[in-house]
Design a protein around this motif. Structure first.
Motif, PDB file in Angstrom:
ATOM      1  N   TYR A 148      66.991  26.511  14.235  1.00  0.00           N
ATOM      2  CA  TYR A 148      67.969  27.028  15.200  1.00  0.00           C
ATOM      3  C   TYR A 148      67.349  27.419  16.534  1.00  0.00           C
ATOM      4  O   TYR A 148      68.047  27.655  17.509  1.00  0.00           O
ATOM      5  N   CYS A 149      66.034  27.493  16.594  1.00  0.00           N
ATOM      6  CA  CYS A 149      65.394  28.212  17.704  1.00  0.00           C
ATOM      7  C   CYS A 149      64.871  27.279  18.793  1.00  0.00           C
ATOM      8  O   CYS A 149      64.164  26.301  18.516  1.00  0.00           O
ATOM      9  N   ILE A 201      62.541  27.594  20.929  1.00  0.00           N
ATOM     10  CA  ILE A 201      61.101  27.489  21.198  1.00  0.00           C
ATOM     11  C   ILE A 201      60.340  27.037  19.947  1.00  0.00           C
ATOM     12  O   ILE A 201      59.133  27.227  19.834  1.00  0.00           O
ATOM     13  N   ARG A 202      61.066  26.427  19.017  1.00  0.00           N
ATOM     14  CA  ARG A 202      60.426  25.875  17.809  1.00  0.00           C
ATOM     15  C   ARG A 202      59.347  24.871  18.205  1.00  0.00           C
ATOM     16  O   ARG A 202      59.437  24.233  19.260  1.00  0.00           O
ATOM     17  N   LYS A 222      55.911  27.664  14.252  1.00  0.00           N
ATOM     18  CA  LYS A 222      57.011  27.450  13.317  1.00  0.00           C
ATOM     19  C   LYS A 222      58.060  26.505  13.884  1.00  0.00           C
ATOM     20  O   LYS A 222      58.079  26.217  15.070  1.00  0.00           O
ATOM     21  N   GLY A 245      56.429  33.851  20.175  1.00  0.00           N
ATOM     22  CA  GLY A 245      56.430  32.882  19.086  1.00  0.00           C
ATOM     23  C   GLY A 245      55.343  33.282  18.093  1.00  0.00           C
ATOM     24  O   GLY A 245      54.535  34.162  18.374  1.00  0.00           O
ATOM     25  N   CYS A 265      54.651  28.628  19.532  1.00  0.00           N
ATOM     26  CA  CYS A 265      55.025  28.994  18.164  1.00  0.00           C
ATOM     27  C   CYS A 265      54.590  27.918  17.175  1.00  0.00           C
ATOM     28  O   CYS A 265      54.730  26.720  17.440  1.00  0.00           O
ATOM     29  N   CYS A 278      61.684  26.764  13.015  1.00  0.00           N
ATOM     30  CA  CYS A 278      63.010  27.237  12.591  1.00  0.00           C
ATOM     31  C   CYS A 278      64.069  26.334  13.245  1.00  0.00           C
ATOM     32  O   CYS A 278      64.012  26.089  14.456  1.00  0.00           O
TER      33      CYS A 278
HETATM   34 FE1  SF4 Z   1      61.069  30.719  14.413  1.00  0.00          FE
HETATM   35 FE2  SF4 Z   1      61.644  30.789  17.000  1.00  0.00          FE
HETATM   36 FE3  SF4 Z   1      60.448  32.931  15.874  1.00  0.00          FE
HETATM   37 FE4  SF4 Z   1      59.128  30.605  16.239  1.00  0.00          FE
HETATM   38  S1  SF4 Z   1      59.945  31.970  17.815  1.00  0.00           S
HETATM   39  S2  SF4 Z   1      59.157  31.870  14.360  1.00  0.00           S
HETATM   40  S3  SF4 Z   1      60.684  29.076  15.875  1.00  0.00           S
HETATM   41  S4  SF4 Z   1      62.508  32.143  15.421  1.00  0.00           S
END
Ligand code: SF4
Ligand code: SAH
Length: 370
Positions: A68-69, A71-72, A64, A108, A62, A66
């Motif tokens: 909270y996540c 797998i950020r 990104k 992701g 991924c 985020c």
């Molecule tokens: Fe955000 Fe997690 Fe989706 Fe990646 S996988 S965009 S970090 S919510």
């Protein structure tokens, strides 16, 4: 004397204050009554049929971050994986053979041409090997309109992109403050998806730190404003290797029971307010309660997402802690869910796409002229 809850539930259209009142209910009897009324609306508008979207979580790479996540991008402890093309096709074929009707491809976020092209070809291939019969939902994050269009042309017809919260200020607290995490961009993507012709799904994380009951009422109004066809929402759950998760763990104020109840209330009130949309009983509900998904169906949800992801990768697609079903395989998930649904007296919409009635209603004029 007529109770206030009855006055609200018999209205043609509930106000924001009504939504807030319902979200704040505390008496066990009132809350059960709310679920029962939502269930009756579900029965009337979409039936007591649970439709499947077999979930293929094919990559946890991924771009990104985020907050909270699990797998950020910056979670260096996450072991990254890609399912092979063959594995994905096999899982899609499993869904077809087992009459799931639809699959959801989720991963992701990646926006490079190689990825877009890979997904495009994958969609064509899934359509080909399943004789066009398997419905395809995508949940691949924010993309430009060209990518959305190519995937639509290839045969995907539904797209899930949660807004996470309809409150831009709260969104800013749940995500890094940069151009890569823009609330407005997410809204623009949802509008673009609708214009292309996708059935559009969105949703929020319920009980994220800093979220108020008023925010949740506004989330339901947001679903209406964006004219969503499908709603996929679930409780926020801590992931220990994330900035937000660590803050919550330090504060030690995560209340599982409260998150579960709020999630079920959101499902019920969304069903009562929007009526003919599809609403998912998400896996995250089961992370908080062993029968969380059944409770979701009983509160008004009508969509389930049995996990198809190959066993060896399940534990790596960890968005949050204690994700259920990670030791199971697709066949176990199939049998387990079938039992759970029968247990609450519902049937499974085998081999059906189970599209959102709302989508056809809003497009009735277009379909008539075709
Ligand atoms: Fe955000 Fe997690 Fe989706 Fe990646 S996988 S965009 S970090 S919510
Ligand atoms: N990358 C895509 C799809 C995968 S993430 C996207 O972000 O749209 C799918 C969903 O997982 C997100 O929308 C988010 O709502 C949810 N999610 C991520 N971390 C979570 C957590 N800690 N608790 C609950 N849900 C979470």
């Amino acid at each position: 004397m007529i109770k206030k809850i009855d006055t609200i539930l018999t209205k043609d259209k509930m106000s924001r204050d009504d939504l807030i009142y319902l979200l704040k209910l505390t008496s066990r009897d009132d809350i059960q009554y709310l679920y029962d009324r939502a269930y009756a609306v579900k029965e009337q508008y979409v039936g007591k049929v649970a439709y499947y979207r077999g979930l293929i979580e094919f990559s946890n790479k991924c771009r990104k971050n985020c907050l909270y996540c699990g797998i950020r991008r910056d979670n260096k402890r996450a072991i990254r994986f890609d399912m092979t093309r063959d594995e994905i096709l096999q899982m899609a074929y499993f869904a077809y053979e087992n009459q799931y009707g639809s699959v959801t491809l989720q991963s992701g976020e990646r926006t490079d041409e190689k990825f877009i092209d890979y997904v495009e070809k994958l969609i064509w291939e899934i359509k080909r090997i399943t004789k066009g019969e398997l419905g395809i939902t995508l949940s691949l994050g924010e993309q430009d309109k060209n990518a959305y269009q190519r995937w639509f042309n290839a045969g995907a017809h539904r797209y899930l992109l949660r807004i996470e919260t309809s409150n831009p200020t709260l969104y800013g607290k749940l995500h890094p403050q940069d151009d890569n995490h823009s609330w407005q961009k997410r809204v623009d993507c949802l509008r673009e998806l609708g214009k292309i012709g996708y059935q559009v799904g969105t949703g929020v994380m319920i009980g994220s730190p800093g979220q108020t009951i008023e925010d949740l009422a506004d989330d339901i109004l947001f679903y209406e404003k964006i004219d969503a066809d499908m709603i996929g929402m679930g409780p926020y759950i801590v992931h220990h290797d994330t900035p937000l998760g660590q803050t919550v763990m330090q504060a030690n104020n995560y209340d599982k029971h409260q998150h579960m109840e709020l999630s079920l209330k959101m499902i019920a009130i969304t069903r009562l307010y929007l009526k003919d949309v599809n609403i998912a009983a998400t896996t995250a509900l089961q992370a908080l309660n062993p029968v969380g998904r059944e409770l979701g169906l009983k509160a008004g949800a009508n969509i389930l997402m049995p996990v198809l992801t190959v066993s060896q990768h399940r534990s790596k697609y960890m968005l949050y802690d204690n994700k259920p079903c990670i030791d199971d395989n697709a066949a176990q998930c199939r049998d387990c869910l079938a039992g759970r649904i029968a247990g609450i007296g519902e049937t499974i919409g085998y081999a059906k796409w189970g599209d959102a009635k709302h989508y056809f209603k809003k497009n009735a004029a277009i379909f008539k002229t075709k």
